[in-house]
Design a protein around this motif. Structure first.
Motif, mmCIF file in Angstrom:
data_model
loop_
_atom_site.group_PDB
_atom_site.id
_atom_site.type_symbol
_atom_site.label_atom_id
_atom_site.label_comp_id
_atom_site.label_asym_id
_atom_site.label_seq_id
_atom_site.Cartn_x
_atom_site.Cartn_y
_atom_site.Cartn_z
ATOM 1 N N GLY A 293 -17.988 10.895 -104.162
ATOM 2 C CA GLY A 293 -18.160 12.342 -104.177
ATOM 3 C C GLY A 293 -19.166 12.834 -103.156
ATOM 4 O O GLY A 293 -18.940 13.830 -102.460
ATOM 5 N N SER A 294 -20.292 12.129 -103.026
ATOM 6 C CA SER A 294 -21.339 12.589 -102.103
ATOM 7 C C SER A 294 -20.998 12.278 -100.649
ATOM 8 O O SER A 294 -21.372 13.029 -99.744
ATOM 9 N N VAL B 172 -20.479 23.746 -106.995
ATOM 10 C CA VAL B 172 -20.993 24.788 -107.878
ATOM 11 C C VAL B 172 -20.072 24.979 -109.073
ATOM 12 O O VAL B 172 -20.516 25.031 -110.227
ATOM 13 N N PHE B 173 -18.786 25.089 -108.811
ATOM 14 C CA PHE B 173 -17.840 25.451 -109.869
ATOM 15 C C PHE B 173 -17.278 24.245 -110.618
ATOM 16 O O PHE B 173 -16.928 24.362 -111.799
ATOM 17 N N GLY B 174 -17.186 23.105 -109.965
ATOM 18 C CA GLY B 174 -16.590 21.940 -110.616
ATOM 19 C C GLY B 174 -17.279 21.512 -111.890
ATOM 20 O O GLY B 174 -16.621 21.336 -112.935
ATOM 21 N N PRO B 175 -18.611 21.317 -111.863
ATOM 22 C CA PRO B 175 -19.279 20.830 -113.083
ATOM 23 C C PRO B 175 -19.136 21.748 -114.281
ATOM 24 O O PRO B 175 -19.249 21.289 -115.422
ATOM 25 N N PRO C 92 -17.685 13.157 -110.622
ATOM 26 C CA PRO C 92 -18.593 12.009 -110.822
ATOM 27 C C PRO C 92 -20.054 12.366 -110.605
ATOM 28 O O PRO C 92 -20.933 11.826 -111.285
ATOM 29 N N ILE C 93 -20.340 13.288 -109.675
ATOM 30 C CA ILE C 93 -21.732 13.698 -109.444
ATOM 31 C C ILE C 93 -22.318 14.282 -110.721
ATOM 32 O O ILE C 93 -23.463 14.012 -111.093
ATOM 33 N N ALA D 131 -24.992 19.473 -115.356
ATOM 34 C CA ALA D 131 -24.036 20.359 -114.693
ATOM 35 C C ALA D 131 -24.686 21.692 -114.360
ATOM 36 O O ALA D 131 -24.409 22.282 -113.297
ATOM 37 N N ALA D 132 -25.534 22.182 -115.250
ATOM 38 C CA ALA D 132 -26.237 23.433 -114.963
ATOM 39 C C ALA D 132 -27.137 23.282 -113.742
ATOM 40 O O ALA D 132 -27.197 24.167 -112.883
ATOM 41 N N VAL D 133 -27.828 22.147 -113.664
ATOM 42 C CA VAL D 133 -28.679 21.894 -112.499
ATOM 43 C C VAL D 133 -27.823 21.738 -111.243
ATOM 44 O O VAL D 133 -28.157 22.266 -110.169
#
Length: 752
Positions: A60-61, A97-100, A153-154, A425-427
């Motif tokens: 992912g990164s 931003v939106f995925g998590p 995954p992140i 996910a918020a972070v």
């Protein structure tokens, strides 16, 4: 042994489950040393799982940076400016931003595999889509969606590590995970530069190589990565036990989570956002982590400007300073591992409890390195300073970044337990916004201010954010930490300590949290709201405050218990034992919940609601011998004829538990003395079963037959004999003897 649990759920008839009464005795839990519990997996297997999770995070990164060396080539190909070309990185991070917001709640409902593997597969497909693009719209759209799916995954790997590693060992695993996450942005530019300098390859191969990398990782994880989420595994265990033992009573609460579009939108998808804006801990961590994360991605644009445009290096040589960042990240692993052993000692001294504030010292250490590295790079980046100086500064930035990043993750997992995925996910949401925005500002900032003043601004902001660490430590020490596996919010936690010495302070904290926006109706892992907990703690001031601010007095937890049930007293089996009369210690545990009950009833609570075991509040009031509450329930319309799952009325339970005052109140209210339960037992059978001598005498005076038989032909005397109730046997025998004598005397008198 593992594979059975990794593949699929046991197929069941959902209609059958809906008819089964949930008995807490059959709630499935982990057995001692249960090998199905991820915490008990062999260490070698845990490391194999950790390696797979790290590779997924790296996939992912890596996608965020591998294409950056081709920015100018892509800009020329699709006909956009060099400033717009940066969108290939920024839009990928906007996807973060939106995925998590989607993937984190999915992982907490359906498990880690479902929330990670399908998105990773889609990321690989979209990487191919980027490689096949022929215009700006297709390049940037595919990059956005690649980031959207690559964020899975992140967001979720750190929570998965918390599933399999204990607090004492998790720090080492997270250190290696952090290297994978932070290594992606560092090695991506080197790989991309090597590709574009190869005359046989063009910029499209940056995405092709990424797709190949991701596909290989996906195939490995698809076949070898197990499910790790404990609640999903317990659900599968319950399904298997029902099937193997042909007993439908086994269950786990995770099976009974009701999901529809409304609940997903309002509860599951909004949880990370609520945590970001209502949890001070998450907010502080997010502000700090988002800035340092944004600076990490700012280097993707600043380094090429400094080393390629200003110093004149070619793309491959100019990308090598990114390796200094990677070396810094790897160098910090030793410090983080040392802190893990230090943390273990502190946690042991705290009786094994999580001590999140012990994660903060390495964060403070890293912040110093980060600030020094930023100012060092700012004033040594340009000639005539030797090239080694900005590279060493990059190493300092890498050390500082990884110390801050990793401890933020460990900190959140310690605090939020099973909701770690939503907290991270918020972070990730906020830090990805920063990471998407800062690269866009890099070139305009350096053109307007120069490298020195421009990067110095970054260092100054980092120095200011260092001041967040001390208030965060104070907040943690003053505010109770959310225990693992409970899912408590700070509001739950403040209420949970309201019966301790600092109850007044906690009441003030409850009010402050609600006024700051904490959601009153949020449920914990067991479905309990803040009002449930306040009633359980007999915190009348908090109950009144919550009701005045809209708390629902009829809210049900996963066992269908309302706050009224909680207000009636503590756990039934704790206060009463069917084998004996209540002891003085039992009686000392009871509280008088009359005030709380009255407030709830006046607020509209329904006294006829029954829990999963069929207990209405009258049943529970009888079990806890709270006669004043019984009068209130009857005053507000409670039905004295309601039966529990065993067919027992409140009157029959009063006989079972020896609640003499409740017997009198129920008799006065018109309870039927001769009712029988599902087994055909009368109240006298139950009194004999439990050895309630006073109840037995009272029931005999009310006319119940000592020779009455249940559905299996057993008399009260038989129950007393089977359970060794000698005194009750004596009472029943004396009664039988007296009645026989009276009958014989009547017969004699008639004969004469």
């Amino acid at each position: 042994m593992w594979r059975f649990w990794f593949r699929r759920d046991v197929v069941e008839n959902s209609g059958e489950k809906s008819e089964i009464t949930l008995d807490p005795e059959y709630m499935v839990k982990w057995d001692a040393n249960d090998q199905l519990n991820p915490q008990n997996w062999p260490v070698s297997f845990k490391w194999w799982v950790t390696f797979q999770l790290g590779m997924l995070a790296l996939a992912g990164s890596l996608g965020s940076s591998i294409i950056t060396p081709a920015d100018n080539i892509i800009a020329e190909y699709v006909g956009v400016s060099s400033e717009v070309a940066v969108l290939d990185v920024s839009l990928y991070l906007v996807g973060f931003v939106f995925g998590p917001i989607i993937w984190a709640p999915v992982s907490e409902i359906w498990g880690r595999r479902v929330s990670i593997l399908p998105p990773v597969f889609c990321q690989a497909l979209l990487a191919i889509g980027t490689a096949r693009s022929t215009n700006a719209a297709s390049v940037y759209c595919t990059r956005f969606f690649a980031g959207f799916f690559g964020s899975a995954p992140i967001s979720n790997v750190i929570a998965a590590l918390g599933d399999i590693w204990s607090r004492e060992t998790r720090g080492v695993a997270v250190s290696l995970y952090a290297v994978a996450v932070n290594g992606g942005p560092a090695i991506g530019p080197v790989i991309g530069a090597a590709i574009i300098l190869n005359p046989r390859l063009d910029w499209r191969w940056c995405s092709y190589i990424l797709a190949i990398w991701v596909f290989v990782t996906f195939i490995m994880a698809y076949f070898f990565l197990p499910e790790m989420y404990p609640l999903v595994l317990l659900k599968r265990k319950a399904q298997t036990l029902r099937k193997e033992r042909n007993d439908p009573r086994y269950f786990h609460p995770h099976e009974h989570i009701q999901l529809d579009v409304h609940s997903i939108v309002t509860k599951q998808l909004s949880r990370p956002m609520k945590m970001l804006f209502t949890e001070p801990i998450v907010t502080c961590i997010a502000i700090y982590a988002s800035f340092v994360y944004g600076v990490m991605y700012l280097t993707l644009e600043v380094f090429p400007i400094v080393f390629q445009e200003i110093r004149g290096w070619n793309p491959l040589i100019g990308s090598l300073p990114f390796l200094a960042l990677l070396i810094g990240v790897i160098s910090s692993v030793g410090l983080n591992i040392w802190n893990q052993y230090r943390y273990n000692r502190i946690a042991k001294a705290a009786n094994g409890q999580a001590v999140p504030e012990a994660r903060l010292p390495p964060m403070a250490f890293g912040s110093v390195f980060f600030v020094i590295g930023a100012f060092w790079f700012a004033w040594t980046a340009e000639p005539p300073h030797h090239w080694i100086l900005p590279c060493l500064a990059a190493l300092f930035i890498g050390v500082g970044f990884n110390c801050i990043f990793q401890q933020c993750l460990n900190f959140l997992v310690d605090v939020y337990g099973i909701y770690a995925a939503s907290s991270t996910a918020a972070v990730t949401f906020l830090r990805s916004i920063m990471a998407a925005g800062l690269p866009l500002a890099a070139r305009p900032m350096i053109q307007a201010l120069g490298v020195g003043p421009g990067v110095s601004i970054i260092g100054a902001v980092a120095a200011g954010l260092d001041e967040l660490i001390e208030p965060l430590a104070r907040w943690i020490q003053q505010s109770p930490i959310i225990p693992e596996y409970e899912g408590w919010t700070p509001l739950h936690q403040a209420i949970g300590h309201a019966n301790e010495a600092d109850g007044t302070a906690n009441q003030r904290m409850v009010k402050a949290l609600v006024r700051a926006g904490s959601e009153i109706s949020t449920q914990d892992q067991h479905g309990r709201t803040a009002l449930h907990l306040a009633c359980d703690r007999d915190a009348n001031g908090i109950i009144r405050f919550l009701l005045d601010h809209g708390a629902d007095p009829s809210a049900m937890d996963h066992c269908h218990e309302t706050p009224l049930h909680e207000a009636c007293g503590k756990n039934l089996h704790t206060l009463f034992d069917a084998d004996r009369d209540p002891s003085p210690r039992d009686m000392s545990l009871k509280v008088n919940p009359e005030s709380a009950v009255r407030m709830l009833l006046e607020a509209g609570a329904d006294p006829c609601v029954r829990n999963k075991n069929g207990f209405a509040v009258l049943h529970k009031a009888v079990a806890h011998d709270v006669a004043n509450c019984m009068r209130l329930f009857l005053e507000f319309g409670a039905d004295i004829a309601l039966r529990d799952a065993n067919g027992r009325t409140p009157f029959m339970l009063a006989a079972l538990y020896g609640s003499h005052r409740c017997l009198q109140i129920l008799l006065s209210a018109g309870s039927k003395v001769g009712d029988r339960d599902n087994d055909g037992c009368t109240a006298l059978h139950l009194a004999a079963l439990a050895g309630r001598e006073s109840s037995a005498r009272r029931l005999i005076k009310l006319g119940l037959y000592v020779s009455a038989r249940d559905n299996r032909g057993n008399t009260p005397m038989r129950y007393a004999f089977q359970h060794g109730r000698g005194e009750v046997m004596r009472i029943l025998e004396e009664t039988r003897t007296r009645r026989v004598k009276r009958a014989m005397e009547r017969m004699r008198s008639k004969r004469w």
